[in-house]
Design a protein around this motif. Structure first.
Motif, PDB file in Angstrom:
ATOM      1  N   SER A  24      12.889  -7.301  -2.350  1.00 57.88           N
ATOM      2  CA  SER A  24      11.642  -7.765  -2.974  1.00 57.88           C
ATOM      3  C   SER A  24      10.854  -8.672  -2.029  1.00 57.88           C
ATOM      4  N   LEU A  28       7.018  -7.614   0.777  1.00 59.14           N
ATOM      5  CA  LEU A  28       5.757  -8.351   0.911  1.00 59.14           C
ATOM      6  C   LEU A  28       5.231  -8.333   2.343  1.00 59.14           C
ATOM      7  N   TYR A 103       4.292  -0.783  -4.446  1.00 55.73           N
ATOM      8  CA  TYR A 103       5.243  -1.883  -4.255  1.00 55.73           C
ATOM      9  C   TYR A 103       6.682  -1.367  -4.340  1.00 55.73           C
ATOM     10  N   LYS A 107       9.591  -1.665  -1.475  1.00 60.56           N
ATOM     11  CA  LYS A 107      10.864  -2.319  -1.800  1.00 60.56           C
ATOM     12  C   LYS A 107      12.043  -1.375  -1.563  1.00 60.56           C
TER      13      LYS A 107
END
Length: 386
Positions: A24, A28, A103, A107
């Motif tokens: 996680s 980013l 996302y 991940k």
């Protein structure tokens, strides 16, 4: 670094962390940050891992598609989803992927990279540095994909994360001519719809050189040929191309360029995947699709469990029909039906009609046997004698 599979725990410098937590945080990172990190190290990202990460995110989105989500042709192509290349997965993601899917893809990419830490030689210090790195704004999916592409390599005997020995069949069955050209652009091949004389000459020259048939004399002759003569030369030599570039010729040229490019490969004996990265199995109901998207959206994607449920429901219906057979009509029911149909045409009341019909049904007419007929004939003969 150590990864404990059954508990999804990563051990970094003797500190235990959940895989979900680490992935996680790494999700980013922008595409440019990821690109810079892998550019500076000798081992790159196996393209197969990136394709698996894309698949994992698309699996969830495909479940939600309805008849208005894609065109009929796009749904037809989706039937071969299990064999999609990285290019096809990226193209599909561009059409149906959401921010949430984007996302999830990033991940899961890092989850797979950490699971394969031994194969790509990912060290404790590197992961720690990436976790603590200042994060910049993540680009669009398209920009991120281009950044990742620059630091990914295919495994040996693969192209675009697909077995190269099956590539010709895949291009023929699942790619349009425009998609083949777009795939070429991704790998640096700019193939126009029609070849000019100079382009055709260069390709013919390279093909003859690859066959070890290019001499100085032939080179001069080729350069002086017209485009019609070059087309005829291609046919005589069985080069499989022409200035028109029909689909089969386009595929031949594309495969030739791939072979000549001699792309670098990454050596990895095994790639460790995960259940979430396996292609979703489903059936597409093409009959439910209307390209004009008229009316209410219909269900198109049927998962394996959906098919089982439908079959169980069918069995329940059949069983119910067997348990509850049709009730047999009684004599009274038959009489009532006959009266209702004939009464308008009879000059009698209903009670008289019912008595007449009941009497007719209950009284059996005697059967005329051959013996009775014979007796009547004998009696007639005796009267005539008298």
């Amino acid at each position: 670094m150590e990864y404990i599979t059954d508990k999804e725990i990563v051990v970094i410098f003797n500190k235990r962390m959940g895989l979900e937590t680490i992935a996680s945080k790494l999700a980013l990172l922008s595409g440019e940050q990821t690109k810079k990190f892998f550019t500076e190290r000798p081992t790159k990202i196996p393209r197969k891992i990136n394709a698996m990460a894309l698949t994992s995110a698309l699996n969830e989105r495909i479940k939600t598609l309805d008849s208005h989500s894609l065109t009929r042709d796009a749904f037809a192509n989706l039937e071969s989803y299990e064999s999609f290349t990285e290019f096809q997965l990226q193209s599909l993601f561009e059409k149906i992927g959401s921010e949430e899917d984007y996302y999830l893809y990033r991940k899961n990419l890092w989850k797979l990279l950490i699971r394969n830490h031994m194969g790509i030689n990912l060290q404790d210090g590197e992961v720690t540095r990436l976790i603590n790195m200042k994060k910049y704004k993540v680009e669009t999916f398209s920009s991120y994909s281009k950044a990742i592409f620059s630091v990914t390599l295919d495994l040996s005997k693969e192209f675009d994360a697909y077995p190269i020995n099956k590539l010709e069949e895949l291009l023929r069955d699942s790619f349009s001519q425009e998609e083949i050209r777009m795939l070429g652009i991704k790998y640096g091949f700019d193939i126009p719809a029609r070849l000019k004389k100079e382009d055709l000459y260069l390709y013919v020259r390279d093909m003859m050189r690859a066959k070890k048939k290019l001499t100085l004399l032939l080179g001069r002759e080729l350069s002086n040929m017209t485009i019609t003569q070059l087309n005829e030369f291609c046919k005589l030599q069985g080069l499989g191309i022409s200035s028109v570039l029909k689909k089969e010729e386009l595929i031949n040229l594309f495969l030739f360029l791939v072979k000549q490019a001699k792309f670098a490969h990454i050596e990895a004996k095994t790639i460790i995947g995960s259940d979430f990265a396996a292609p979703l199995k489903f059936r597409v109901d093409l009959d439910a699709i209307d390209n004009f998207k008229r009316g209410k959206a219909k269900k198109v994607i049927y998962l394996e469990e959906d098919e089982v449920d439908d079959f169980d429901h069918l069995e329940e219906i059949v069983e119910e029909e067997i348990v509850k057979p049709k009730k047999k009509k009684s004599q009274e029911d038959i009489v009532t039906e006959v009266i209702q149909k004939l009464l308008p045409y009879l000059n009698i009341d209903e009670e008289t009609a019912r008595l007449a019909i009941n009497h007719g049904i209950s009284v059996q007419q005697p059967k005329k046997t051959s013996t009775t007929k014979k007796t009547i004939v004998v009696q007639q003969k005796k009267k005539s004698r008298n």
